[in-house]
Every structure is written in structure tokens, then in C-alpha cells.
Design an enzyme around this catalytic site. Structure first.
Site, PDB file in Angstrom:
ATOM      1  NE  ARG A 148      -3.587  -2.040   2.945  1.00 30.88           N
ATOM      2  CZ  ARG A 148      -3.391  -3.173   3.606  1.00 30.88           C
ATOM      3  NH1 ARG A 148      -2.201  -3.446   4.127  1.00 30.88           N
ATOM      4  NH2 ARG A 148      -4.374  -4.047   3.742  1.00 30.88           N
ATOM      5  CE  LYS A 172      -6.340   0.175   5.177  1.00 30.90           C
ATOM      6  NZ  LYS A 172      -7.572  -0.007   4.412  1.00 30.90           N
ATOM      7  CG  HIS A 247      -4.987   1.446  -3.639  1.00 34.87           C
ATOM      8  ND1 HIS A 247      -4.224   1.064  -2.550  1.00 34.87           N
ATOM      9  CD2 HIS A 247      -6.099   0.670  -3.605  1.00 34.87           C
ATOM     10  CE1 HIS A 247      -4.858   0.106  -1.891  1.00 34.87           C
ATOM     11  NE2 HIS A 247      -5.992  -0.151  -2.508  1.00 34.87           N
ATOM     12  NE  ARG A 250      -3.371  -3.304  -1.119  1.00 32.44           N
ATOM     13  CZ  ARG A 250      -2.977  -4.193  -0.214  1.00 32.44           C
ATOM     14  NH1 ARG A 250      -1.721  -4.568  -0.176  1.00 32.44           N
ATOM     15  NH2 ARG A 250      -3.826  -4.719   0.654  1.00 32.44           N
ATOM     16  CG  HIS A 273      -6.654  -8.125   2.007  1.00 30.17           C
ATOM     17  ND1 HIS A 273      -6.940  -8.576   0.731  1.00 30.17           N
ATOM     18  CD2 HIS A 273      -6.446  -6.784   1.873  1.00 30.17           C
ATOM     19  CE1 HIS A 273      -6.891  -7.555  -0.109  1.00 30.17           C
ATOM     20  NE2 HIS A 273      -6.592  -6.467   0.550  1.00 30.17           N
ATOM     21  CE1 TYR A 282      -7.296  -5.868  -5.789  1.00 33.54           C
ATOM     22  CE2 TYR A 282      -7.385  -7.055  -3.716  1.00 33.54           C
ATOM     23  CZ  TYR A 282      -7.185  -5.889  -4.412  1.00 33.54           C
ATOM     24  OH  TYR A 282      -6.880  -4.739  -3.739  1.00 33.54           O
TER      25      TYR A 282
END
Length: 310
Positions: A148, A172, A247, A250, A273, A282
């Protein structure tokens, strides 16, 4: 400081302390504070203990009426929810009026915008200028390792193990993950580190340095990407230009891996994730791929009967 800020000075200061202690990035702190200040401004100096769910819903409705996306509306809700959660934990409040409010439904089945391998090559070829080696490394980490923007921004020199070709990424949810550096990417990353700009502070650990001698900012990375995408789409009529951003690199990484048969769980780990549901966005399939799949079917049909004649 405007009137609304001075009315809530203690709460805003407490919220910032709470976010710092919880390990929120500087970027998130800034975004959440901006959202919260906007919300507080509309309260007309009402004490926070008197704020009801209706006030929060009313603010979020006004935000939607301004035409912002569902994702932005949900982020503003998260910011306000976080504020009240922080003040409850710090024993300044006892009720969270933002809790239990439903999120706006975002368009779950929307296909992410991405570049295929040929487009990626052309995008990387569009990177030029004085800081080419740094910018090339930044975008290689995003397009061939799935980082990211914020993760590239927070990288330190010590996060790269050249011997093991492994990059330690702070993602994250304040979670670390190890991402293998592809053999073809490693020389570009090592060249960028070798040619790293001199930082303004001698103790600066940032892997990527801006021309001002500071850690390369998220906005800086996004700006470089926007300029490069502009060159990449040079000559494409305005009406046919795609909404590319940093982004999207990614997105391209995730799409490439899945199309090459990578396991969904592995892709989830590489992307960082927390939920595999996020990764499934995706697994989009193009019309061409659908047509090619259908063309592989060997269909043996019975002879059609001739229409009966009267």
C-alpha cells in the site's frame, strides 16, 4: 483555532493522545481529526455527553447529500465512532452515540481498475527524471509486491534483509508481515537504497527520502504516480483515459497473482488483508476470459429434428 475547536479542546487533545498510543499512523491521525473537527463544528458547542445518535446520523446524511462516496461517508463514521470510543476508554464519556449506525453499502461487485502486465511495463517505462531509481523502486514494491502507499511511506532501511531478500512491512491494523522480494526487483530496490538522498536529519531511518530531505510522504508518492500515469496515458483521448492511481498498482499485483494460479489464502497473506473476503474482490474475470473458457467446451449435441410438416 475556531470556536468549535476551543469548545472541545480537551476532547480533541485526548483523542490525539489515544490515537498515538494505539499506534495509528500520522496519516490516519490527520484524516480522523479532520473528520471529527468537521462533525464538532456542526454541533454548535453542544456538550458531547448530550450528543445523540440522531446528531451523528444527521451529520452523515448531510455528508452524503454533498455527493461524497459511500467509502468516504463510512470513513467519517469510523472517525466519529473512534472519537467516542477513545473518550469512553479515557473515562471522559460513558456513551457512544456513533455505535450501531449502519455503514453505507459500497458497491461490492465493482471490478477494481488494474493494469495488465503489458500496461505495467509501459507504466514503469514512463518513470523518468532525477529521482528515477527511487520512484522506480517505490512503484515496483507496489506493482510486484502489493504494498500500500502508506506501507511504502513507513518503510525503514532496517526493514529490508538483502541476504534473505525479505521485506518487513508494517500494514493496516498495526500488523507486520514479511514479503519476499522477487529476484528481478531486488537489484532496483538495492540501487535505490544505494542512491538514497541525504536526509535532513542524520538519524532519519526512512528508506525513501524526498528532495526536501524528509521521509517521502504519502501525498508525495501519490503525486509522482499521478504525473507518471499522466505520461503513461499521453496521447489517449480524455474521454478514454482510465482513473489510474498509485493504489491501482496493488490491484494489478493481486490480479496477476490470481491469474497465474496463486492460492487465494496466499494472496491474502501477501496483501496483508485481515479478511479473505477483502481479497475476493480481485477474483474478477473479464469478458474475454469468459468467452475463451466457453470456447473450450466440447459440446456433443443430438441431431436436431427437422420441423414437422403439416
Amino acid at each position: 483555532m475556531n470556536n468549535s475547536e476551543s469548545d472541545y479542546e480537551e476532547e480533541l487533545e485526548a483523542f490525539l493522545i489515544w490515537m498515538k498510543d494505539a499506534g495509528y499512523t500520522a496519516y490516519t491521525q490527520k484524516s480522523y481529526l479532520a473528520d471529527v473537527r468537521e462533525f464538532l463544528e456542526g454541533l454548535n458547542s453542544k456538550p458531547l455527553e448530550s450528543v445523540k445518535k440522531l446528531h451523528v446520523v444527521s451529520y452523515l446524511t448531510s455528508v452524503r447529500e454533498r455527493g461524497v462516496s459511500d467509502a468516504t461517508r463510512n470513513r467519517k463514521h469510523a472517525s466519529i465512532n473512534c472519537l467516542f470510543k477513545a473518550l469512553i476508554e479515557l473515562e471522559l464519556l460513558s456513551v457512544n452515540p456513533a455505535a450501531g449506525i449502519k455503514k453505507s453499502k459500497t458497491e461490492k461487485n465493482r471490478e477494481p481498475v488494474y493494469l495488465d502486465e503489458g500496461d505495467l511495463q509501459r507504466f514503469l517505462s514512463a518513470i523518468d527524471g532525477k529521482y528515477r531509481s527511487r520512484n522506480l523502486a517505490v512503484f515496483l514494491l507496489m506493482s510486484y509486491m502489493g504494498l500500500r502507499v502508506g506501507e511504502v511511506h513507513t518503510l525503514n532501511l532496517s526493514d529490508y534483509n538483502a541476504e534473505r531478500r525479505l521485506l518487513r512491512v508494517f500494514g493496516k491494523g498495526r500488523k507486520w508481515r514479511n514479503v519476499p522480494v522477487p529476484e528481478d526487483v531486488a537489484p532496483y530496490l538495492e540501487q535505490a537504497i544505494k542512491e538514497r538522498l541525504n536526509p535532513w536529519r542524520s538519524k532519519e531511518e526512512a528508506m525513501f527520502i524526498s528532495q526536501k530531505g524528509r521521509r517521502l510522504s504519502i501525498r508525495g508518492i501519490q503525486g509522482i504516480a499521478a504525473n507518471t500515469f499522466g505520461r503513461f496515458q499521453n496521447g489517449v483521448p480524455e474521454a478514454h483515459r482510465r482513473p489510474y492511481s498509485s493504489h491501482k498498482l496493488r490491484h494489478s499485483f493481486a490480479t496477476m497473482l490470481l491469474r497465474k494460479g496463486a492460492d487465494l489464502r496466499t494472496v491474502q497473506e501477501l496483501l496483508g488483508h485481515s479478511s479473505i473476503q477483502t481479497t475476493t474482490v480481485y477474483t474478477h474475470i473479464t469478458s474475454r476470459e469468459k468467452e475463451e473458457a466457453m470456447a473450450r467446451l466440447q459440446i456433443s449435441m443430438p441431431m436436431m429434428e427437422a420441423p414437422a410438416t403439416k
